[in-house]
Design an enzyme around this catalytic site. Structure first.
Site, PDB file in Angstrom:
ATOM      1  N   HIS A  77      10.390  12.492  34.951  1.00 37.39           N
ATOM      2  CA  HIS A  77      10.130  11.243  35.673  1.00 37.39           C
ATOM      3  C   HIS A  77      11.374  10.378  35.587  1.00 37.39           C
ATOM      4  O   HIS A  77      12.045  10.377  34.565  1.00 37.39           O
ATOM      5  CB  HIS A  77       8.925  10.512  35.042  1.00 37.39           C
ATOM      6  CG  HIS A  77       8.361   9.447  35.912  1.00 37.39           C
ATOM      7  ND1 HIS A  77       8.888   8.186  35.960  1.00 37.39           N
ATOM      8  CD2 HIS A  77       7.323   9.462  36.782  1.00 37.39           C
ATOM      9  CE1 HIS A  77       8.193   7.471  36.823  1.00 37.39           C
ATOM     10  NE2 HIS A  77       7.243   8.217  37.333  1.00 37.39           N
ATOM     11  N   ASP A  83       1.251  13.592  38.029  1.00 34.07           N
ATOM     12  CA  ASP A  83       0.904  14.568  39.064  1.00 34.07           C
ATOM     13  C   ASP A  83       0.565  15.936  38.515  1.00 34.07           C
ATOM     14  O   ASP A  83       0.069  16.788  39.244  1.00 34.07           O
ATOM     15  CB  ASP A  83       2.079  14.715  40.043  1.00 34.07           C
ATOM     16  CG  ASP A  83       2.191  13.501  40.934  1.00 34.07           C
ATOM     17  OD1 ASP A  83       1.143  12.933  41.253  1.00 34.07           O
ATOM     18  OD2 ASP A  83       3.313  13.130  41.282  1.00 34.07           O
TER      19      ASP A  83
END
Ligand code: ACO
Length: 430
Positions: free
Chosen positions: A308, A365
């Site tokens: 991320h 996700d």
């Protein structure tokens, strides 16, 4: 914000300039360079804005190194476990948790704005049945501005509030209509006797010919998924909403711009990619090979759902998502081999030097695709669900910007590297 320090910048010409250093309540201090160009005749260069604070905000705080996400000061884990999406929406918009009567009034307002103008349903017929639902969302949400003229005066606080409520209320209706249109089923009208997440599931999955029973575990999971995606400070789509709104554009147009930005695979489209990749891996025995490929720079391959831009630790949302994933599969009595595969992949990657040293942890996700698939959503709807949830974050950030007396039209500068001025050559001489 407070200012107690200054930073000194020395230009290549040897001149020194002082700039205020501002402190917020949490996070790194910022150097206020608003007067940089006026004073020094220099711009800053920061493609991707990795070191640029574009606004002052009181809504969301992320500490990527510690894996912390706070909305108005409350940790996301607490909100996901103890609150519900209506309460979180009120919190985002108004800054404080509502008391019982404020919550009831807010929930009622949202509920009574869920229907869309009947004429809006004609818009859907203009799309091909196989249109991507995000394409439909961009068009139909933008078109709301053509229907609700009484809430587009952005200088009127009450109109801004009504537009915000309308957007939060109508997004699930429009999202479900986009899905129904794609499968050739009749649109299902919202029901005012149902809570927000239940109403969405009903509009998505019920058909007129039989009763649809809402599974409370799924409704609870849907509500949690909405909470987990409600806001994430100044990411690409939120910054898009702010930039679009900085010119004074109406809120419906700004949210349509946010949806367009969210559509990209590097932003809202990753959960679809995770599911695809897990299917390609197929079996636990193939994990070592896939990890090897992810570590090989020349392969250009990345492990989807890992890493991320901001989190260099566990994404706190991923932890809640993993628990919810187990609950949903259990409630539906589904034994999805993809979940076992995902857990094994997570275990191996978290022990691997490459992933550990680069601080690559599972992101939100990683598990959301498995849950959404189990709940019956087609992959093309995954990003749409994200947009439904993120609308409250977008519109809260948009309101905050409009109310900020320091806000200006967004206008970044550039480092020009094209040709210098030259004479026009007539076509006969080229
Ligand atoms: N698999 C393998 N290696 C990776 C991965 C990954 N998923 N993610 C990052 N790396 C490596 C990079 O190759 C790079 O290595 P290097 O330093 O040797 O060059 C290093 O880790 C840093 O990666 P960057 O791309 O510079 O990190 P950035 O912060 O720009 O990227 C991103 C973050 C885009 C999310 C990236 O981790 C990625 O592509 N992940 C997979 C896609 C994904 O899951 N996206 C969802 C994000 S969550 C969301 O949007 C809601």
């Amino acid at each position: 914000m407070t200012q107690s320090k200054t930073a000194t910048l020395t230009t290549p010409e040897g001149q020194s300039y002082e700039f205020p250093v501002l402190s917020g309540t949490l996070g790194p201090d910022v150097i206020d360079i608003r007067k940089l160009y006026d004073s020094t005749d220099h711009f800053t260069f920061d493609p991707g804005y990795t070191s640029t604070g574009s606004c002052e905000s009181k809504i969301t705080y992320i500490d990527g190194d510690k894996g912390v996400l706070l909305h108005r000061g409350y940790p996301i884990e607490d909100l996901a476990e103890k609150s519900d999406f209506m309460e979180v929406s009120y919190l985002m918009l108004h800054g404080e948790l509502p008391n019982a009567s404020q919550k009831a009034e807010f929930t009622k307002s949202i509920t009574y704005h869920t229907m869309v103008h009947e004429q809006l349903s004609m818009f859907f017929r203009g799309f091909r049945r196989d249109a991507h639902p995000m394409a439909i969302m961009c068009g139909v949400v933008g078109a709301l501005a053509a229907f609700y003229h009484d809430s587009t005066d952005i200088t009127d606080a009450r109109q801004r509030e009504i537009a915000s409520y309308r957007l939060i209320a109508k997004m699930p209706t429009i999202a479900a209509m986009a899905y129904k249109y794609s499968v050739g089923q009749p649109f299902v009208y919202p029901r005012n006797d149902l809570p927000y997440a239940d109403n969405f599931l009903n509009m998505m999955f019920s058909v007129p010919c039989e009763e649809y029973k809402i599974n409370p575990v799924l409704a609870d999971a849907m509500d949690k998924i909405f909470i987990l995606h409600a806001d994430h400070e100044q990411n690409a789509s939120t910054s898009t909403v702010r930039l679009a709104g900085s010119s004074g554009a109406n809120p419906f147009a700004c949210i349509a711009a946010g949806i367009a930005s969210l559509w990209g695979p590097a932003h809202g489209g990753a959960n679809e990619a995770v599911l695809k990749q897990l299917n390609e891996i197929g079996h636990k025995d193939n994990i070592p090979e896939i990890i090897k490929k992810a570590k090989d720079k020349s392969s250009g391959f990345r492990l989807m759902g890992f890493g991320h831009r901001v989190y260099k630790n566990f994404d706190p949302r991923a932890q809640v998502m993993r628990r919810t994933c187990h609950e949903v599969l259990e409630a539906l009595n589904i034994e999805d081999p993809l979940l076992d595969l995902a857990m094994e992949l997570e275990r191996i990657a978290l022990e691997d030097d490459y992933f550990v040293s680069k601080k690559l942890y599972p992101n939100v996700d990683f598990y959301s695709g498995i849950i959404l698939k189990a709940m019956g959503f087609p992959t093309s709807m995954f990003t749409v669900l994200f947009a439904v949830a993120r609308t409250v974050g977008w519109i809260s950030q948009w309101n905050e910007m409009i109310e900020d007396p320091a806000h200006k039209i967004g206008r970044p500068r550039q480092l020009y590297t094209g040709p210098v001025q030259r004479d026009y050559t007539p076509i006969s001489s080229r």
